[in-house]
Design a protein around this motif. Structure first.
Motif, PDB file in Angstrom:
ATOM      1  N   VAL A 111     -22.252   8.825  40.693  1.00 43.45           N
ATOM      2  CA  VAL A 111     -21.619   7.655  41.287  1.00 43.45           C
ATOM      3  C   VAL A 111     -20.334   8.054  41.997  1.00 43.45           C
ATOM      4  CG1 VAL A 111     -20.632   5.370  40.825  1.00 43.45           C
ATOM      5  CG2 VAL A 111     -22.542   6.198  39.448  1.00 43.45           C
ATOM      6  N   GLU A 112     -20.177   7.557  43.213  1.00 42.08           N
ATOM      7  CA  GLU A 112     -18.928   7.686  43.960  1.00 42.08           C
ATOM      8  C   GLU A 112     -18.413   6.281  44.216  1.00 42.08           C
ATOM      9  OE1 GLU A 112     -19.398   9.952  47.531  1.00 42.08           O
ATOM     10  OE2 GLU A 112     -20.094  11.724  46.454  1.00 42.08           O
ATOM     11  N   VAL A 113     -17.086   6.127  44.159  1.00 41.78           N
ATOM     12  CA  VAL A 113     -16.480   4.814  44.384  1.00 41.78           C
ATOM     13  C   VAL A 113     -15.551   4.894  45.572  1.00 41.78           C
ATOM     14  CG1 VAL A 113     -15.045   2.979  43.400  1.00 41.78           C
ATOM     15  CG2 VAL A 113     -16.617   4.263  41.931  1.00 41.78           C
ATOM     16  N   ARG A 152     -33.436  11.241  39.556  1.00 38.75           N
ATOM     17  CA  ARG A 152     -32.289  11.485  38.677  1.00 38.75           C
ATOM     18  C   ARG A 152     -31.323  12.429  39.398  1.00 38.75           C
ATOM     19  NH1 ARG A 152     -31.439  10.882  33.411  1.00 38.75           N
ATOM     20  NH2 ARG A 152     -33.590  10.287  33.045  1.00 38.75           N
ATOM     21  N   GLY A 153     -30.033  12.156  39.326  1.00 39.06           N
ATOM     22  CA  GLY A 153     -29.024  12.976  39.971  1.00 39.06           C
ATOM     23  C   GLY A 153     -28.662  12.529  41.379  1.00 39.06           C
ATOM     24  N   ALA A 154     -29.398  11.563  41.920  1.00 36.61           N
ATOM     25  CA  ALA A 154     -29.071  11.045  43.255  1.00 36.61           C
ATOM     26  C   ALA A 154     -27.726  10.328  43.194  1.00 36.61           C
ATOM     27  CB  ALA A 154     -30.151  10.075  43.733  1.00 36.61           C
ATOM     28  N   THR A 155     -27.013  10.330  44.313  1.00 36.98           N
ATOM     29  CA  THR A 155     -25.692   9.701  44.365  1.00 36.98           C
ATOM     30  C   THR A 155     -25.792   8.285  44.914  1.00 36.98           C
ATOM     31  OG1 THR A 155     -24.600  11.824  44.671  1.00 36.98           O
ATOM     32  CG2 THR A 155     -23.366   9.869  45.335  1.00 36.98           C
ATOM     33  N   ILE A 156     -25.136   7.367  44.214  1.00 35.26           N
ATOM     34  CA  ILE A 156     -25.017   5.986  44.662  1.00 35.26           C
ATOM     35  C   ILE A 156     -23.536   5.743  44.906  1.00 35.26           C
ATOM     36  CG2 ILE A 156     -25.290   3.545  44.051  1.00 35.26           C
ATOM     37  CD1 ILE A 156     -27.676   4.404  42.321  1.00 35.26           C
ATOM     38  N   THR A 157     -23.204   5.238  46.085  1.00 35.55           N
ATOM     39  CA  THR A 157     -21.807   4.953  46.426  1.00 35.55           C
ATOM     40  C   THR A 157     -21.550   3.462  46.251  1.00 35.55           C
ATOM     41  OG1 THR A 157     -21.792   6.781  48.013  1.00 35.55           O
ATOM     42  CG2 THR A 157     -20.057   5.121  48.243  1.00 35.55           C
ATOM     43  N   LEU A 178     -24.904   3.018  35.783  1.00 28.40           N
ATOM     44  CA  LEU A 178     -25.637   3.922  36.679  1.00 28.40           C
ATOM     45  C   LEU A 178     -25.697   5.344  36.124  1.00 28.40           C
ATOM     46  CD1 LEU A 178     -24.251   2.601  40.068  1.00 28.40           C
ATOM     47  CD2 LEU A 178     -26.570   2.273  39.164  1.00 28.40           C
ATOM     48  N   GLU A 179     -24.620   5.803  35.515  1.00 30.08           N
ATOM     49  CA  GLU A 179     -24.597   7.158  34.963  1.00 30.08           C
ATOM     50  C   GLU A 179     -25.538   7.305  33.775  1.00 30.08           C
ATOM     51  OE1 GLU A 179     -20.393   7.790  34.403  1.00 30.08           O
ATOM     52  OE2 GLU A 179     -20.125   8.370  36.518  1.00 30.08           O
ATOM     53  N   ILE A 189     -18.357  -4.558  45.311  1.00 30.28           N
ATOM     54  CA  ILE A 189     -18.729  -5.551  46.327  1.00 30.28           C
ATOM     55  C   ILE A 189     -19.967  -5.133  47.102  1.00 30.28           C
ATOM     56  CG2 ILE A 189     -16.450  -6.601  46.519  1.00 30.28           C
ATOM     57  CD1 ILE A 189     -15.992  -4.913  49.048  1.00 30.28           C
ATOM     58  N   THR A 190     -20.261  -3.821  47.158  1.00 30.97           N
ATOM     59  CA  THR A 190     -21.522  -3.338  47.744  1.00 30.97           C
ATOM     60  C   THR A 190     -21.946  -2.069  47.026  1.00 30.97           C
ATOM     61  OG1 THR A 190     -20.512  -1.933  49.443  1.00 30.97           O
ATOM     62  CG2 THR A 190     -20.963  -4.227  50.071  1.00 30.97           C
ATOM     63  N   GLN A 191     -23.232  -1.789  47.105  1.00 33.99           N
ATOM     64  CA  GLN A 191     -23.772  -0.531  46.595  1.00 33.99           C
ATOM     65  C   GLN A 191     -24.656   0.057  47.675  1.00 33.99           C
ATOM     66  OE1 GLN A 191     -25.635  -2.633  43.164  1.00 33.99           O
ATOM     67  NE2 GLN A 191     -27.469  -1.436  43.657  1.00 33.99           N
ATOM     68  N   SER A 192     -24.623   1.407  47.797  1.00 28.30           N
ATOM     69  CA  SER A 192     -25.304   2.068  48.908  1.00 28.30           C
ATOM     70  C   SER A 192     -26.819   2.024  48.822  1.00 28.30           C
ATOM     71  CB  SER A 192     -24.848   3.527  49.024  1.00 28.30           C
ATOM     72  OG  SER A 192     -25.198   4.256  47.849  1.00 28.30           O
TER      73      SER A 192
END
Length: 107
Positions: A63-65, A94-99, A56-57, A82-85
């Motif tokens: 990315v937040e975990v 670009r630069g958006a956060t995915i948890t 992702l990076e 197990i899941t992605q936001s």
């Protein structure tokens, strides 16, 4: 085990194509050339957290975990996503956060 390897290989191929390293000689458009450019989110569920974060990076996402089941520090290699936001196939800037939510890998 082979499905995890297949997913990892698919993710690596997608990263190479998006990075402009495809074998066909064509390259993906540079997402920085337009303010409206958006990047497709890959599916990282089932991957080791460290592999998913790298994938992702490389695409330009932050990315937040989250690991709700464990308080102690566990190496990312011992955790599986197990899941992605944001779901596979959605487009983000670009630069958006995915948890990512992670759980301990079963051995």
């Amino acid at each position: 085990m082979s499905s995890k390897l297949t997913r990892l290989a698919s993710g690596v191929i997608a990263m190479l194509v998006l990075a402009g390293c495809s074998t066909g000689g064509s390259s993906a458009p540079d997402p920085t050339t337009s303010a409206s450019s958006r990047i497709e989110v890959p599916d990282v569920v089932g991957l080791q957290v460290d592999v998913a974060e790298d994938q992702l990076e490389v695409l330009g996402f932050d990315v937040e975990v989250e690991n709700p089941e464990f308080d102690e520090a566990i190496a990312d290699a011992d955790l599986i996503v197990i899941t992605q936001s944001v779901g596979q196939g959605e487009y983000l800037n670009r630069g958006a956060t995915i948890t990512l939510t992670a759980d301990k890998a079963q051995r």
